[in-house]
Design a protein around this motif. Sequence first.
Motif, PDB file in Angstrom:
ATOM      1  N   ILE A 134     -12.184  18.136 -38.307  1.00 15.40           N
ATOM      2  CA  ILE A 134     -11.404  18.886 -37.313  1.00 15.40           C
ATOM      3  C   ILE A 134     -11.798  18.470 -35.901  1.00 15.40           C
ATOM      4  CG2 ILE A 134     -10.879  21.187 -36.398  1.00 15.40           C
ATOM      5  CD1 ILE A 134     -11.333  22.331 -39.161  1.00 15.40           C
ATOM      6  N   LYS A 135     -13.110  18.446 -35.651  1.00 12.93           N
ATOM      7  CA  LYS A 135     -13.554  18.170 -34.274  1.00 12.93           C
ATOM      8  C   LYS A 135     -13.194  16.748 -33.849  1.00 12.93           C
ATOM      9  CE  LYS A 135     -17.298  21.426 -33.347  1.00 12.93           C
ATOM     10  NZ  LYS A 135     -18.746  21.683 -33.508  1.00 12.93           N
ATOM     11  N   GLU A 136     -13.350  15.794 -34.775  1.00 12.96           N
ATOM     12  CA  GLU A 136     -13.020  14.409 -34.417  1.00 12.96           C
ATOM     13  C   GLU A 136     -11.529  14.239 -34.179  1.00 12.96           C
ATOM     14  OE1 GLU A 136     -14.924  11.938 -37.402  1.00 12.96           O
ATOM     15  OE2 GLU A 136     -16.875  12.723 -36.744  1.00 12.96           O
ATOM     16  N   ALA A 137     -10.729  14.898 -35.016  1.00  9.77           N
ATOM     17  CA  ALA A 137      -9.276  14.811 -34.830  1.00  9.77           C
ATOM     18  C   ALA A 137      -8.883  15.427 -33.489  1.00  9.77           C
ATOM     19  CB  ALA A 137      -8.555  15.513 -35.979  1.00  9.77           C
ATOM     20  N   LEU A 138      -9.492  16.558 -33.147  1.00 11.23           N
ATOM     21  CA  LEU A 138      -9.176  17.210 -31.866  1.00 11.23           C
ATOM     22  C   LEU A 138      -9.582  16.312 -30.693  1.00 11.23           C
ATOM     23  CD1 LEU A 138     -10.347  20.884 -32.633  1.00 11.23           C
ATOM     24  CD2 LEU A 138      -7.985  20.154 -32.244  1.00 11.23           C
ATOM     25  N   SER A 139     -10.767  15.694 -30.811  1.00  4.01           N
ATOM     26  CA  SER A 139     -11.253  14.827 -29.724  1.00  4.01           C
ATOM     27  C   SER A 139     -10.347  13.620 -29.543  1.00  4.01           C
ATOM     28  CB  SER A 139     -12.668  14.316 -30.006  1.00  4.01           C
ATOM     29  OG  SER A 139     -13.539  15.384 -30.070  1.00  4.01           O
ATOM     30  N   LYS A 140      -9.951  13.041 -30.683  1.00  2.00           N
ATOM     31  CA  LYS A 140      -9.117  11.847 -30.633  1.00  2.00           C
ATOM     32  C   LYS A 140      -7.774  12.170 -29.965  1.00  2.00           C
ATOM     33  CE  LYS A 140      -7.324   8.499 -33.800  1.00  2.00           C
ATOM     34  NZ  LYS A 140      -6.954   8.474 -35.212  1.00  2.00           N
ATOM     35  N   PHE A 141      -7.190  13.303 -30.382  1.00  2.00           N
ATOM     36  CA  PHE A 141      -5.923  13.713 -29.773  1.00  2.00           C
ATOM     37  C   PHE A 141      -6.116  13.965 -28.278  1.00  2.00           C
ATOM     38  CE2 PHE A 141      -2.409  16.570 -28.751  1.00  2.00           C
ATOM     39  CZ  PHE A 141      -1.347  15.958 -29.402  1.00  2.00           C
ATOM     40  N   ASN A 142      -7.265  14.555 -27.970  1.00  2.00           N
ATOM     41  CA  ASN A 142      -7.544  14.898 -26.576  1.00  2.00           C
ATOM     42  C   ASN A 142      -7.766  13.657 -25.714  1.00  2.00           C
ATOM     43  OD1 ASN A 142      -7.676  17.111 -24.848  1.00  2.00           O
ATOM     44  ND2 ASN A 142      -9.914  16.927 -24.708  1.00  2.00           N
ATOM     45  N   ASP A 143      -8.341  12.615 -26.302  1.00  2.00           N
ATOM     46  CA  ASP A 143      -8.529  11.367 -25.555  1.00  2.00           C
ATOM     47  C   ASP A 143      -7.187  10.837 -25.048  1.00  2.00           C
ATOM     48  OD1 ASP A 143     -11.204  11.465 -25.939  1.00  2.00           O
ATOM     49  OD2 ASP A 143     -11.233  10.059 -27.640  1.00  2.00           O
ATOM     50  N   GLN A 144      -6.144  11.040 -25.870  1.00  2.00           N
ATOM     51  CA  GLN A 144      -4.833  10.541 -25.473  1.00  2.00           C
ATOM     52  C   GLN A 144      -4.090  11.494 -24.536  1.00  2.00           C
ATOM     53  OE1 GLN A 144      -2.963   9.955 -29.266  1.00  2.00           O
ATOM     54  NE2 GLN A 144      -4.413   8.359 -29.836  1.00  2.00           N
ATOM     55  N   HIS A 145      -4.278  12.802 -24.750  1.00  2.00           N
ATOM     56  CA  HIS A 145      -3.398  13.746 -24.064  1.00  2.00           C
ATOM     57  C   HIS A 145      -4.096  14.711 -23.109  1.00  2.00           C
ATOM     58  CE1 HIS A 145      -0.108  12.438 -26.655  1.00  2.00           C
ATOM     59  NE2 HIS A 145      -0.924  12.559 -27.682  1.00  2.00           N
ATOM     60  N   SER A 146      -5.439  14.755 -23.151  1.00  2.00           N
ATOM     61  CA  SER A 146      -6.210  15.626 -22.240  1.00  2.00           C
ATOM     62  C   SER A 146      -5.648  17.036 -22.142  1.00  2.00           C
ATOM     63  CB  SER A 146      -6.244  15.043 -20.827  1.00  2.00           C
ATOM     64  OG  SER A 146      -6.623  13.719 -20.849  1.00  2.00           O
ATOM     65  N   ILE A 147      -5.563  17.717 -23.270  1.00  2.00           N
ATOM     66  CA  ILE A 147      -5.047  19.085 -23.197  1.00  2.00           C
ATOM     67  C   ILE A 147      -6.091  20.128 -23.536  1.00  2.00           C
ATOM     68  CG2 ILE A 147      -2.636  18.472 -23.635  1.00  2.00           C
ATOM     69  CD1 ILE A 147      -3.138  19.452 -26.487  1.00  2.00           C
ATOM     70  N   PHE A 148      -7.282  19.688 -23.976  1.00  2.00           N
ATOM     71  CA  PHE A 148      -8.365  20.643 -24.213  1.00  2.00           C
ATOM     72  C   PHE A 148      -9.456  20.420 -23.172  1.00  2.00           C
ATOM     73  CE2 PHE A 148      -6.878  19.524 -28.630  1.00  2.00           C
ATOM     74  CZ  PHE A 148      -6.120  20.671 -28.807  1.00  2.00           C
ATOM     75  N   SER A 149      -9.947  21.518 -22.599  1.00  2.00           N
ATOM     76  CA  SER A 149     -11.046  21.371 -21.641  1.00  2.00           C
ATOM     77  C   SER A 149     -12.383  21.405 -22.365  1.00  2.00           C
ATOM     78  CB  SER A 149     -10.982  22.475 -20.594  1.00  2.00           C
ATOM     79  OG  SER A 149     -10.992  23.735 -21.218  1.00  2.00           O
ATOM     80  N   ASN A 150     -12.365  21.901 -23.612  1.00  2.00           N
ATOM     81  CA  ASN A 150     -13.625  22.035 -24.343  1.00  2.00           C
ATOM     82  C   ASN A 150     -13.326  22.217 -25.828  1.00  2.00           C
ATOM     83  OD1 ASN A 150     -16.203  24.328 -24.878  1.00  2.00           O
ATOM     84  ND2 ASN A 150     -16.591  22.293 -24.083  1.00  2.00           N
ATOM     85  N   ILE A 151     -14.125  21.563 -26.671  1.00  2.00           N
ATOM     86  CA  ILE A 151     -14.002  21.729 -28.125  1.00  2.00           C
ATOM     87  C   ILE A 151     -15.381  22.135 -28.617  1.00  2.00           C
ATOM     88  CG2 ILE A 151     -13.554  20.535 -30.316  1.00  2.00           C
ATOM     89  CD1 ILE A 151     -11.818  18.548 -28.509  1.00  2.00           C
ATOM     90  N   ARG A 152     -15.487  23.300 -29.266  1.00  2.00           N
ATOM     91  CA  ARG A 152     -16.824  23.800 -29.572  1.00  2.00           C
ATOM     92  C   ARG A 152     -16.821  24.632 -30.854  1.00  2.00           C
ATOM     93  NH1 ARG A 152     -15.211  26.816 -24.679  1.00  2.00           N
ATOM     94  NH2 ARG A 152     -14.330  28.759 -25.451  1.00  2.00           N
ATOM     95  N   GLY A 153     -18.018  25.119 -31.224  1.00  2.00           N
ATOM     96  CA  GLY A 153     -18.129  25.969 -32.397  1.00  2.00           C
ATOM     97  C   GLY A 153     -19.177  25.423 -33.341  1.00  2.00           C
ATOM     98  N   GLU A 154     -19.467  26.189 -34.371  1.00  2.00           N
ATOM     99  CA  GLU A 154     -20.451  25.799 -35.385  1.00  2.00           C
ATOM    100  C   GLU A 154     -19.792  25.852 -36.743  1.00  2.00           C
ATOM    101  OE1 GLU A 154     -23.531  24.641 -35.130  1.00  2.00           O
ATOM    102  OE2 GLU A 154     -23.349  24.745 -32.954  1.00  2.00           O
ATOM    103  N   GLY A 155     -20.033  24.827 -37.559  1.00  2.00           N
ATOM    104  CA  GLY A 155     -19.455  24.820 -38.889  1.00  2.00           C
ATOM    105  C   GLY A 155     -17.953  24.962 -38.812  1.00  2.00           C
ATOM    106  N   LEU A 156     -17.378  25.764 -39.696  1.00  2.00           N
ATOM    107  CA  LEU A 156     -15.924  25.909 -39.715  1.00  2.00           C
ATOM    108  C   LEU A 156     -15.442  27.115 -38.916  1.00  2.00           C
ATOM    109  CD1 LEU A 156     -15.139  24.593 -43.285  1.00  2.00           C
ATOM    110  CD2 LEU A 156     -14.367  23.630 -41.093  1.00  2.00           C
ATOM    111  N   LEU A 157     -16.091  27.328 -37.786  1.00  2.00           N
ATOM    112  CA  LEU A 157     -15.598  28.262 -36.772  1.00  2.00           C
ATOM    113  C   LEU A 157     -15.514  27.446 -35.484  1.00  2.00           C
ATOM    114  CD1 LEU A 157     -14.787  31.117 -35.951  1.00  2.00           C
ATOM    115  CD2 LEU A 157     -17.200  31.647 -35.567  1.00  2.00           C
TER     116      LEU A 157
END
Length: 408
Positions: A313-336
């Motif tokens: 999940i986190k890698e997919a979010l980061s990858k998408f964000n690299d292209q589109h810059s729509i998240f200011s932060n991706i965080r959490g522990e485990g599956l939260l």
Amino acid sequence: MKVTRETFNDVMMPCYAPGNMIPVKGKGSEVWDQEGKAYIDLTGGIAVNVLGHSHDELVKALLDQAQNLWHLSNVMTNEPALRLAKKLTELTFAERVFLCNSGAEANEAAFKLARRYQHDKGNTHKKTLLAFNRSFHGRTLFTVSVGGQPAYTEGFDPIPGGIVHAEFNNLDSVMEKIDDTLCAIVVEPIQGEGGVKPADKAFLEGLRELADKNDALLIFDEVQTGVGRTGHLYAYQAYGVTPDILTTAKALGGGFPIGAMLATDQVGKSLIPGTHGSTYGGNPLGCAVAEKLLELVANADLLAGVGDKAAIIKEALSKFNDQHSIFSNIRGEGLLIGAELAEPFIGKASDIIRQARENGVFVLVAGSNVIRFAPALNIEQEVLQEGMARFFRTLTDLLNSNKNTLTD
Ligand SMILES: *Cc1c(COP(=O)(O)O)cnc(C)c1O
């Protein structure tokens, strides 16, 4: 009788604004609605269905118990309750357990126990519960008042007294609020509803020290973080900071309502006969399911797999964000996991989850500006990847329609 989403508007109190579809069946991490449309569930019913929907072994535990005994009053105990309590004490720091039906009830019991414990110690001046801004502890009047979201108590005053709020992850702010009336400090190791905000390790260590120094108790609300969610059975175990009281619910029954308050012997023994109770608390049905659920979740392989799925999940979010810059932060522990929205999506979290549902995937909000993921721990990798693909399709569509509005 045929019911539709319209029926909700006719007969339900309007405290929720549910989506337009009505789910009728779930299996694993998939859900189907009245029309037969399929969805991928990346929410686990808000961190509840920790083993997905209708898990075969949980269904069996429930049905087996249903053939034998549903309910007894608390003038008798029952085997599933005793086995569950024993298991909870074996798996955690706790030596005593109070069983109830929900997170709010577990917290209500915890706050009452903390005050009663100080009372029994002769600390009759120690009444203050210190909690945190943007925390969430449930919707009873006491728990919602301890919670740090003033909007949730608006119009419900007078609210209970003896509650103060400090800044999360800020020990200076905590010290400013402490005086000799301190009864207990109440904290979520990761603020869930408040936007998926993990506590710093040093912050929780500091709270433990401050509680000890001030003859106060430390309460961890693990209603959302507990039962494997973070890849550990309870988050406190990863932090290495042990509370005096811990509350657990949500995932504990995997979808069957049950909650528990755990405590050390020294603290827990203050709840003597007559001090607290619950008609349904510790009922055999819920306890039989929770016992089986704990057996399945307290499993090294399952817990070890949480990190791999979180990474997807986190890698997919980061990858998408690299292209589109729509998240200011991706965080959490485990599956939260929380993804905080940046421009042009600030304040649009609710629109995004509605649109994602149209596209066949459930995601959650946490606060007004964070998309939250809390899938079942046993979600299959392909299902997870397909769910993420549907989520990104939703974001791409929204980005494109945004662009169109701008050029119009
Ligand atoms: C959901 C939640 C609660 C309330 O639980 P209910 O079962 O809805 O009463 C309390 N604390 C936390 C941290 C939660 O996430």
